[in-house]
Design an enzyme around this catalytic site. Sequence first.
Site, PDB file in Angstrom:
ATOM      1  N   LYS A  69       0.814  -1.220   0.000  1.00  0.00           N
ATOM      2  CA  LYS A  69       0.000   0.000   0.000  1.00  0.00           C
ATOM      3  C   LYS A  69       0.850   1.273   0.000  1.00  0.00           C
ATOM      4  CE  LYS A  69      -4.280  -1.759   2.042  1.00  0.00           C
ATOM      5  NZ  LYS A  69      -5.307  -1.553   3.092  1.00  0.00           N
ATOM      6  N   ALA A 134      -3.660   0.449   9.787  1.00  0.00           N
ATOM      7  CA  ALA A 134      -5.105   0.271   9.654  1.00  0.00           C
ATOM      8  C   ALA A 134      -5.851   1.431  10.299  1.00  0.00           C
ATOM      9  CB  ALA A 134      -5.536  -1.047  10.281  1.00  0.00           C
TER      10      ALA A 134
END
Length: 273
Positions: A69, A134
């Site tokens: 990511k 997250a």
Amino acid sequence: MQENRDQYAVWGNPIEHSLSPRIQMDFAKATGQPIVYTKKLGSLERFEQELSLFFQDGAMGCNITAPFKQRAFALADLHSERCLHAKSCNTLKKLPDGRLYADNTDGIGLVNDLTRLNWLVPHQNILILGAGGATQGVLYPLLQAQQHIFIANRNEEKAQALVNEFQDLGAISTISFADIATQRFDLCINATSLGLNGEDFTLLGNWVRHIPHFYDMQYKLHEDTPFIKKLKSYQISDYADGLGMLLAQGAESFALWRNVKVDYAAILKELRK
């Protein structure tokens, strides 16, 4: 024929477990969109080159999952505001001029799924467990939804660093595990990866009995996550796992690529079966 359909994929390593191809093809079927969506096992050494070739060969977009990511974020030419705040990318779209546009749909996916559950109204106190990527990926949309965020993390300095980064965007603070019982919360979100490697989920205490709703960003299709198993040991029954968030963030990616909204809740019901 597949060659007449726009090409999309999800990139990760590992990737075999990914539900994204099934989900995105369900979205395509429901909306009549001519796409093909596959899995791509990215090389840890050559991910950037592989991804560039993927787009050079005519692909229109992709999803990005661990551990790529941040690398996809760095590769993109343009970024959405929520992507910039997340500092990571889970969605890429090739623009007509060939540039890559990066988005992060994790946070809005969480917000949309909490809304589906009727657990999100303005000015709630939300406890988030964990201060990793997250959590960073969902803070901006949660603050935009007028939530007061409390971050609890075993490394309190890491939690404070996130608070410092986001404090100008809304109500956000740290809280120690020792002080959780002294504060009223409307919702607790697990954003840790604890339990996934077989260890016991040890962060919870009797304070869970005073929180009405629990959301686990982890998910397992056919069994409870470690977090939910631990909640059940406290006789907690009002919880949800992250499968709805997975579909909701995927629906946001699909809308970015195809400019079509999809009813992910209906597909979620089918997936649960």
